[in-house]
Design a protein around this motif. Structure first.
Motif, mmCIF file in Angstrom:
data_model
loop_
_atom_site.group_PDB
_atom_site.id
_atom_site.type_symbol
_atom_site.label_atom_id
_atom_site.label_comp_id
_atom_site.label_asym_id
_atom_site.label_seq_id
_atom_site.Cartn_x
_atom_site.Cartn_y
_atom_site.Cartn_z
ATOM 1 N N UNK A 84 7.009 -30.811 -5.269
ATOM 2 C CA UNK A 84 6.312 -32.038 -4.893
ATOM 3 C C UNK A 84 5.665 -31.887 -3.518
ATOM 4 N N UNK A 85 6.361 -31.235 -2.606
ATOM 5 C CA UNK A 85 5.793 -31.036 -1.274
ATOM 6 C C UNK A 85 4.599 -30.091 -1.322
ATOM 7 N N UNK A 86 4.645 -29.160 -2.248
ATOM 8 C CA UNK A 86 3.520 -28.254 -2.407
ATOM 9 C C UNK A 86 2.294 -29.035 -2.906
ATOM 10 N N UNK A 87 2.506 -29.853 -3.904
ATOM 11 C CA UNK A 87 1.401 -30.687 -4.386
ATOM 12 C C UNK A 87 0.869 -31.535 -3.236
ATOM 13 N N UNK A 88 1.787 -32.151 -2.484
ATOM 14 C CA UNK A 88 1.382 -33.010 -1.370
ATOM 15 C C UNK A 88 0.550 -32.231 -0.350
ATOM 16 N N UNK A 89 0.957 -31.006 -0.067
ATOM 17 C CA UNK A 89 0.211 -30.186 0.897
ATOM 18 C C UNK A 89 -1.217 -29.954 0.433
ATOM 19 N N UNK A 90 -1.378 -29.637 -0.844
ATOM 20 C CA UNK A 90 -2.728 -29.351 -1.312
ATOM 21 C C UNK A 90 -3.559 -30.613 -1.452
ATOM 22 N N UNK A 91 -2.900 -31.712 -1.749
ATOM 23 C CA UNK A 91 -3.604 -32.997 -1.760
ATOM 24 C C UNK A 91 -4.102 -33.289 -0.347
ATOM 25 N N UNK A 92 -3.235 -33.068 0.602
ATOM 26 C CA UNK A 92 -3.582 -33.303 2.003
ATOM 27 C C UNK A 92 -4.735 -32.406 2.457
ATOM 28 N N UNK A 93 -4.614 -31.110 2.228
ATOM 29 C CA UNK A 93 -5.613 -30.179 2.746
ATOM 30 C C UNK A 93 -6.934 -30.243 1.985
ATOM 31 N N UNK A 94 -6.863 -30.624 0.724
ATOM 32 C CA UNK A 94 -8.106 -30.700 -0.028
ATOM 33 C C UNK A 94 -9.011 -31.786 0.544
ATOM 34 N N UNK A 95 -8.403 -32.836 1.033
ATOM 35 C CA UNK A 95 -9.181 -33.933 1.594
ATOM 36 C C UNK A 95 -9.718 -33.660 2.987
ATOM 37 N N UNK A 96 -9.379 -32.495 3.551
ATOM 38 C CA UNK A 96 -9.818 -32.235 4.928
ATOM 39 C C UNK A 96 -11.152 -31.502 5.008
ATOM 40 N N UNK A 149 3.917 -41.738 -4.358
ATOM 41 C CA UNK A 149 4.082 -41.022 -5.622
ATOM 42 C C UNK A 149 4.478 -41.998 -6.723
ATOM 43 N N UNK A 150 4.005 -41.724 -7.938
ATOM 44 C CA UNK A 150 4.424 -42.511 -9.102
ATOM 45 C C UNK A 150 5.031 -41.590 -10.139
ATOM 46 N N UNK A 151 6.035 -42.086 -10.865
ATOM 47 C CA UNK A 151 6.620 -41.329 -11.973
ATOM 48 C C UNK A 151 6.244 -42.047 -13.259
ATOM 49 N N UNK A 152 5.718 -41.296 -14.215
ATOM 50 C CA UNK A 152 5.348 -41.905 -15.490
ATOM 51 C C UNK A 152 6.258 -41.372 -16.590
ATOM 52 N N UNK A 153 6.973 -42.264 -17.248
ATOM 53 C CA UNK A 153 7.928 -41.895 -18.295
ATOM 54 C C UNK A 153 9.349 -41.924 -17.760
ATOM 55 N N UNK A 154 10.003 -43.086 -17.914
ATOM 56 C CA UNK A 154 11.333 -43.232 -17.312
ATOM 57 C C UNK A 154 12.418 -43.028 -18.366
ATOM 58 N N UNK A 212 -1.144 -41.320 -4.537
ATOM 59 C CA UNK A 212 -2.020 -40.146 -4.651
ATOM 60 C C UNK A 212 -1.414 -38.996 -5.454
ATOM 61 N N UNK A 213 -0.163 -39.150 -5.867
ATOM 62 C CA UNK A 213 0.466 -38.104 -6.673
ATOM 63 C C UNK A 213 1.194 -38.725 -7.867
ATOM 64 N N UNK A 259 -5.081 -40.799 -17.591
ATOM 65 C CA UNK A 259 -4.956 -42.115 -16.943
ATOM 66 C C UNK A 259 -4.734 -41.972 -15.443
ATOM 67 N N UNK A 260 -3.893 -41.023 -15.074
ATOM 68 C CA UNK A 260 -3.612 -40.813 -13.645
ATOM 69 C C UNK A 260 -4.873 -40.373 -12.915
ATOM 70 N N UNK A 261 -5.587 -39.439 -13.524
ATOM 71 C CA UNK A 261 -6.810 -38.933 -12.895
ATOM 72 C C UNK A 261 -7.827 -40.062 -12.739
ATOM 73 N N UNK A 262 -8.030 -40.820 -13.807
ATOM 74 C CA UNK A 262 -8.987 -41.924 -13.736
ATOM 75 C C UNK A 262 -8.595 -42.959 -12.696
ATOM 76 N N UNK A 263 -7.298 -43.114 -12.514
ATOM 77 C CA UNK A 263 -6.832 -44.109 -11.546
ATOM 78 C C UNK A 263 -7.008 -43.625 -10.111
ATOM 79 N N UNK A 264 -7.309 -42.341 -9.945
ATOM 80 C CA UNK A 264 -7.622 -41.864 -8.601
ATOM 81 C C UNK A 264 -6.588 -40.990 -7.927
ATOM 82 N N UNK A 265 -5.583 -40.598 -8.700
ATOM 83 C CA UNK A 265 -4.563 -39.711 -8.156
ATOM 84 C C UNK A 265 -5.184 -38.359 -7.785
#
Ligand SMILES: NC(=O)c1ccc[n+]([C@@H]2O[C@H](COP(=O)([O-])OP(=O)(O)OC[C@H]3O[C@@H](n4cnc5c(N)ncnc54)[C@H](O)[C@@H]3O)[C@@H](O)[C@H]2O)c1
Ligand SMILES: NC(=O)c1ccc[n+]([C@@H]2O[C@H](COP(=O)([O-])OP(=O)(O)OC[C@H]3O[C@@H](n4cnc5c(N)ncnc54)[C@H](O)[C@@H]3O)[C@@H](O)[C@H]2O)c1
Lengths: 208, 208
Positions: A196-208, B84-89, B145-146, B162-168
């Motif tokens: 999850x932190x890896x995803x967060x890092x790339x989300x962060x850096x992609x926006x820079x 962060x959001x989790x889909x499917x509980x 965002x994740x 759905x996640x992508x369209x929502x802007x994640x």
DNA sequence: CATACGTTGTTAAATAATTAACAAAAAATT
DNA sequence: AATTTTTTGTTAATTATTTAACAACGTATG
């Protein structure tokens, strides 16, 4: 075929997963670019992996799905199959058993262990849960060679040691606590937070 | 500091996890070989990673634990944090929320989604579960965002879309079904069976 | 004070993994 | 029948990652 790269091993597992679905849909042949599309990789990589395992497709028809499944099976599976135990039947351990059940013929979760008396002697998705003290005996009798650790992090080292002493040859540790094992034991560790932190890092850096 | 290798990013997350434990035990300094021991890697690799992020320890005293934690935070975390959001509980989704809750200050699971009315409007380990149809609205309002996907494999593509369209901006897919996302979305996929088959392969080959 | 030791920081070398390039060949097309 | 197309198999090049080597330099020790 001598030394398959680690990454190739992982991909073979993934190819097989995809191929089994194709086979179940009645598809008999598949192209490297089709496999590549499914796995988000390049066709060259697929062909290279398949070359490494010594399989040969037919030009213009691609690879025979069933043959490829069988060959991957020859590589990944053992003839008699391997038995697996899950230690710690909480949320994650239970989810694992439930997910895995019946997915593979050559790998079976044959026992579960927990220290909590409320869990012991109950059946979780078809797998019986035993008390942790019975681990050595059952691992031996059931010829269990792989252990999955899903206990609270603090108990991971002690469980790991118990598994090793009982004769397990491979360990999959889902605890955030890295464990030490003798080097003849194969160890794989995974922590969701790192992913999850890896995803967060790339989300962060992609926006820079 | 320009391009940190992907593997370094993963290890930084792991170093921090270990460092936080050290800090909580009152340890103020740590040597590269101590970190290496915990993570089963070489001290050189630790030093190299730390060099890459531009930190400098003190000769013969090692690295200042808190400073290193803070610096890793500067790299991995965003200032405001990410939601962060989790889909499917189901089993796995619930386990995830339960595990993650409160582990990191800069990453928070702020919403859960499910299609099953029995799950909707309930609170799971402090996180409210909404109906999947509310996803676009909530993702937007809560600045999520994740997305973590833990629905049955068949529903993964639709949830992903759905996640992508929502802007994640990033997705962590725990389904065995690989999903397709536009290339500006960071995607990480993990399947337990691949890990287990990898362990099995090395158990098998080690005995040969 | 001098010398040995332990540890970092960094460059260079080695290894692992991916990607590119392209020949070969079967099938389809003209 | 010749040509084009498509796809495999393989070698070579490139890129990514790890490991080795070692200088620099405090600290400890004699
Ligand atoms: N839940 C997740 O999504 C998730 C993700 C990644 C990692 N993890 C890790 O996996 C582990 C398990 O998570 P969980 O949410 O299932 O926890 P949990 O508390 O629900 O389950 C732990 C189980 O282990 C049992 N246990 C405790 N000590 C034991 C021992 N010494 N021997 C045998 N059994 C013992 C407990 O009785 C309990 O049933 C934790 O270390 C957690 O950090 C969980
Ligand atoms: N359980 C594991 O250890 C494990 C491990 C790896 C992967 N997986 C995968 O993770 C996924 C979830 O596993 P699980 O054991 O938690 O399954 P589960 O059936 O317990 O949970 C799935 C949940 O998703 C919900 N759902 C179904 N369709 C939906 C949709 N379209 N939108 C929103 N919610 C929807 C269901 O209502 C249910 O609550 C599966 O794809 C499984 O293959 C599970």
């Amino acid at each position: 075929m001598k030394h398959l790269p680690h990454k190739t091993i992982e991909r073979l597992s993934q190819y097989r997963r995809a191929l089994l679905i194709c086979a179940s849909k009645g598809k008999t042949h598949i192209f490297s670019h089709e496999i590549a599309k499914i796995q988000h990789i390049t066709p060259v990589q697929v062909r290279r992996d398949i070359m490494l395992i010594g399989y040969t497709g037919t030009l213009r028809k691609g690879y025979n799905v069933q043959e490829l499944i069988d060959l991957i099976g020859d590589i990944l599976d053992t003839h008699e199959g391997l038995n697996v135990a899950v230690v710690g039947i909480g949320n994650l351990g239970h989810a694992m058993i439930n997910y895995f059940n019946g997915k593979r013929t050559k790998l079976s979760i044959v026992a579960a262990f927990d220290s909590n008396p409320d869990k012991v002697d109950r059946i979780f998705s078809g797998v019986k849960c035993h008390h942790i003290d019975q681990l050595p005996e059952i691992v031996k009798n059931e010829k269990i060679s792989i252990g999955i650790i899903t206990v609270p992090a603090g108990s991971a080292p002690e469980v790991s040691e118990k598994l090793v002493n009982a004769g397990v040859k491979g360990i999959l540790n889902y605890t955030p606590k890295p464990v030490n094992v003798p080097k003849h034991i194969y160890l794989e560790e995974y922590d969701m937070i790192t992913s999850l932190e890896k995803v967060a890092f790339f989300v962060k850096t992609h926006g820079e």
